[in-house]
Scaffold this motif. Sequence first.
Motif, mmCIF file in Angstrom:
data_model
loop_
_atom_site.group_PDB
_atom_site.id
_atom_site.type_symbol
_atom_site.label_atom_id
_atom_site.label_comp_id
_atom_site.label_asym_id
_atom_site.label_seq_id
_atom_site.Cartn_x
_atom_site.Cartn_y
_atom_site.Cartn_z
ATOM 1 N N ASP A 1 0.898 -1.271 -0.088
ATOM 2 C CA ASP A 1 0.109 0.122 -0.166
ATOM 3 C C ASP A 1 1.007 1.238 0.080
ATOM 4 O O ASP A 1 0.612 2.223 -0.437
ATOM 5 C CB ASP A 1 -0.927 0.167 1.457
ATOM 6 N N LEU B 1 -11.156 1.194 -6.434
ATOM 7 C CA LEU B 1 -11.510 2.580 -5.763
ATOM 8 C C LEU B 1 -10.648 3.511 -6.294
ATOM 9 O O LEU B 1 -11.321 4.874 -6.774
ATOM 10 C CB LEU B 1 -11.032 2.471 -4.384
ATOM 11 N N ARG C 1 1.306 -8.152 11.017
ATOM 12 C CA ARG C 1 0.557 -7.506 12.055
ATOM 13 C C ARG C 1 0.922 -7.693 13.543
ATOM 14 O O ARG C 1 1.700 -8.585 13.746
ATOM 15 C CB ARG C 1 -1.096 -7.968 11.830
ATOM 16 N N ARG D 1 -9.357 9.957 -11.128
ATOM 17 C CA ARG D 1 -8.325 10.954 -10.966
ATOM 18 C C ARG D 1 -7.376 10.773 -11.942
ATOM 19 O O ARG D 1 -6.397 10.976 -12.405
ATOM 20 C CB ARG D 1 -7.510 10.736 -9.849
ATOM 21 N N ASP E 1 -12.338 4.468 -9.680
ATOM 22 C CA ASP E 1 -13.760 4.908 -9.585
ATOM 23 C C ASP E 1 -13.525 6.535 -9.106
ATOM 24 O O ASP E 1 -14.550 7.287 -9.693
ATOM 25 C CB ASP E 1 -14.511 4.306 -8.333
ATOM 26 N N GLU E 2 -12.401 6.893 -8.512
ATOM 27 C CA GLU E 2 -12.217 8.427 -8.073
ATOM 28 C C GLU E 2 -12.230 9.076 -9.312
ATOM 29 O O GLU E 2 -12.259 10.285 -8.995
ATOM 30 C CB GLU E 2 -11.212 8.419 -7.040
ATOM 31 N N ALA F 1 -7.611 -9.956 -4.393
ATOM 32 C CA ALA F 1 -8.899 -9.427 -4.309
ATOM 33 C C ALA F 1 -8.652 -7.813 -3.467
ATOM 34 O O ALA F 1 -9.244 -6.972 -4.072
ATOM 35 C CB ALA F 1 -10.036 -10.077 -3.713
ATOM 36 N N GLN F 2 -7.846 -8.007 -2.400
ATOM 37 C CA GLN F 2 -7.908 -6.822 -1.778
ATOM 38 C C GLN F 2 -7.194 -5.517 -2.704
ATOM 39 O O GLN F 2 -7.736 -4.439 -2.560
ATOM 40 C CB GLN F 2 -6.935 -6.966 -0.220
ATOM 41 N N ARG G 1 6.041 -7.347 15.516
ATOM 42 C CA ARG G 1 5.252 -7.532 14.245
ATOM 43 C C ARG G 1 5.343 -8.919 13.876
ATOM 44 O O ARG G 1 6.488 -9.547 13.940
ATOM 45 C CB ARG G 1 5.442 -6.479 13.104
ATOM 46 N N ALA H 1 -9.416 -4.442 -5.257
ATOM 47 C CA ALA H 1 -10.383 -3.438 -4.722
ATOM 48 C C ALA H 1 -10.102 -2.046 -4.516
ATOM 49 O O ALA H 1 -10.751 -1.192 -4.664
ATOM 50 C CB ALA H 1 -10.988 -4.029 -3.471
ATOM 51 N N ARG H 2 -8.769 -1.677 -4.061
ATOM 52 C CA ARG H 2 -8.118 -0.574 -3.879
ATOM 53 C C ARG H 2 -7.868 0.005 -5.307
ATOM 54 O O ARG H 2 -8.080 1.248 -5.469
ATOM 55 C CB ARG H 2 -7.022 -0.844 -3.120
ATOM 56 N N ALA I 1 8.055 -0.142 13.451
ATOM 57 C CA ALA I 1 6.997 0.034 14.540
ATOM 58 C C ALA I 1 7.562 0.628 15.525
ATOM 59 O O ALA I 1 7.097 1.706 16.214
ATOM 60 C CB ALA I 1 6.261 -1.271 14.957
ATOM 61 N N ARG J 1 3.033 -12.843 8.577
ATOM 62 C CA ARG J 1 1.863 -13.856 8.232
ATOM 63 C C ARG J 1 1.917 -14.308 6.715
ATOM 64 O O ARG J 1 2.711 -13.699 5.928
ATOM 65 C CB ARG J 1 0.710 -12.932 8.323
ATOM 66 N N ALA K 1 -13.169 -7.369 -10.475
ATOM 67 C CA ALA K 1 -13.590 -5.959 -9.902
ATOM 68 C C ALA K 1 -12.872 -5.134 -11.098
ATOM 69 O O ALA K 1 -13.050 -4.111 -11.392
ATOM 70 C CB ALA K 1 -13.145 -5.707 -8.511
ATOM 71 N N LEU L 1 4.776 7.466 4.904
ATOM 72 C CA LEU L 1 5.864 8.172 5.869
ATOM 73 C C LEU L 1 7.251 7.484 5.129
ATOM 74 O O LEU L 1 7.313 6.146 5.049
ATOM 75 C CB LEU L 1 5.870 8.093 7.237
#
Lengths: 558, 334
Positions: free
Chosen positions: A61, A110, A322, A116, A113-114, A102-103, A365, A106-107, A340, A368, A136, A68
């Motif tokens: 992401d 999105l 996580r 830009r 869709d916006e 899928a995650q 952390r 989806a982003r 972290a 996973r 999607a 940062l």
Amino acid sequence: MADLTAPFARATTALALLAVDPGGLGGLAIRARSGPVRDALVAMLAVLPVPLARLHPAMTDEALFGGLDLSATLAHGGVVMNRGLLADPSALCLAMAERCPAQMAARLALAMDEGRGHLLIALDEGAEADEGLPPALAERMAFSVDLSDVALGDVTGFGPEPEELAAARAALSSVIVPDEAVVQVVEVCAAFGIATARAPVFAMRAARANAALAGREAVEASDLEVAVALTLAHRATQLPEPAPEEEPETPPPESQPDEGERQEAEGEGLTLPDELLLEAVRALLPDDLLARLAGRKARAARGSGSGAAKKGNRRGRPLPPRAGRLGDGARIDLVATLRAAAPWQTIRASASDRAGLHIRTGDIRLKRFEDKSDRVLIFAVDASGSAALARLAEAKGAVELLLAQAYARRDHVALIAFRGTGAEILLPPTRSLVQTKRRLAALPGGGGTPLAAGLRAAMELADHARRRGLTPTVVILTDGRANIALSGEANRPQAAQDAQGMARALASAGVEALVIDTGNRPEAALKVLSDILGGTYLPMPRADAKRLSGAVSAALGD
Amino acid sequence: MKQPFPFSAIVGQDEMKLAMILTAIDPSIGGVLVFGDRGTGKSTAVRALAALLPPITAVEGCPVNSETPAEVPDWAGLDTRRVAERPTPVIDLPLGATEDRVTGALDIEKALTKGEKAFQPGLLARANRGYLYIDEVNLLEDHIVDLLLDVAASGENVVEREGLSIRHPARFVLVGSGNPEEGELRPQLIDRFGLSVEVASPKEIDTRVEVIRRRDAYDTDHAAFMLRWQAEDAAIRDRILTARKGLKELRTPDKTLTDVAGLCLALGSDGLRGELTLLKAARAYAAWRDDTALGRAHLRDVAGMALRHRLRRDPLDEAGSGTRVARIVEEVLG
């Protein structure tokens, strides 16, 4: 106009339209293995008026959306933010798009869709029919071409010059779309069973772009033809009803350039018969459409097609880390832990006189991973009637044998018996050999055959198992003579109907199934049941434990 | 960025639009779950919702949109006591959001540059008194779902970490959308949604043509299109405000309460949340229609959206739970 039946010409035309209307057409999906043909097309992406950004499915992401910049921040003593790849309008070139989770899909959806100004070029390298783009994303791109069978010799150059594209972009907003064009496009969508409203929107915009590119002031029949062929053909879910025999002189395709040349005064020139538009799409439909549709349904029932995934902390594909506590075999993600802890260092150092890194439990952390989930074999065993005892002994033996195999394969096993008026879960999913043997020994037999109740119990168990992250497979051992309905009453027709209904429900839940006919003669009703389940049918009169477990292993494909 | 497509310009999908309006009239109904195929206007409707909601009054600069200066949390370090109108927040919860971003965490900038321990509020703080929207809600990661369930139940977000001990109110209307083919939703989360609607593509050619026409106008003639429909949106907003006032004066006859209970009993919906939501939704609906008393007609119209997601799944019922609700409503209310 280029010949749109050639895949490469289709791709270049789509690209030209994208270059004319980058903001409105979403993008282009290219299905091809990497190679010179695809490279040739990717090189042409330079005609797009926006910069190209390369993405891959494992992108974080932070890389996509910015965040940062920790090292720069620490070095400068002030906050330094990274700009994400999606910060500016760009053509996102997504490699290995078929592996896009899928995650992330989806982003990206999105972001698209916006509005830009992003457009997506998805490079789908799927080899199997059931590998493909996340729905999607596929939904949000106007075009899709399959270049798998294109030879290098078929590669052609890109048509329009950059100045032409720029001129078309400028003229785009003034192109008039006649009202009946909208109606025609919607009717074509309906004929091909295209439900989404995005498809006709894309078709209209593609027609407009095509008209602008040709220097026309209004959308004409030929524009529509190009547009529906490019945007609708790959979305078709059904073949149109054959048109009633009304016009013996269906205008041959050659006649439509003339039609295009006609005066387009007041949209009057737009007289392409619907039949021709349908033809334009139909010509591009793959021959195996119906077969593929059947396949698609089966795949849809099974989820995304990438197999049941489960999250764990030991093996598989890495997922974002996580927070958590160490222990229980979890592995620490050192880099994420340090990240972290980093912001706290100034504060912690001032509160303590110890030098060096200050790491607290809250910073930990864990790694996973996403892994293919364990399988659970759910045996639904018919324990009815007099012959049941013999069969039951076989089934017990088979379950024990399988359990030994499952122990090695990490499969779980569950056991359901149905007899009398209902079904009973004898053994919830387990790997325990001892427990299983004990429960099996106590399994009684006799009574009617409530097949539907057995199936329902299997389905509930499968549902439950799936929620716990297991992949269920139902193995049904029965002679198939269902005579007890779901309600518990002895009613043979109702019982058969209930059993088929339950089978349908199991199939639509996407549970894999295997039907083993233990009767002395193969039972036709069971074949039907197994077809409804979409599973394998194994007639096995006098099944013995060894053969049974061999058959199950073979049918499960390992 | 373009202004979102206006709510009033969405063609058809009346049930979805009504469900959203009802939650705007009475936020305590508790959110809307929109399930349906792709390309049916789910995301469009939710993104359009913001323009429809009446503004709230909140303390200026307050991270949790507090109504009065007394409610502003200490950690916000706010000096101002000025109260101003601001649009109802509609916050997008993206699928990949980390726990830190959702609940809030240490303010990294302050920690690094000044060595100060300060709290940076997350999405839950920003969504307080507003809407939290999750697209593709059925793909949301489990630990985020747990977190949302917890906060939605308590109405409070608690962050405990090494000297950072923060509590702040987090009351929001949850709006989720998704495509059931891509993944199931946990029953616990489904239960948190007050209303649920299923959307499908319109079947009639005329309707679909109108959809395309409006979308085309929105894309090509943006300013004029927005001007035309913003007026309609404003009219709906005014009606929502009127309905909020009307809600207080609405009479609820005992007979209706009996009907509600009878309906839920006949449907065998789990728990009492079904009754409460049905009653609230029916009241909001009556207020929306400017009626003065609750009656069977109101129940009949909102029973589907309030109850269909609360039934136990019946694998043999292929028609879906919507039909089951309709049938039982017919039986009970006559």
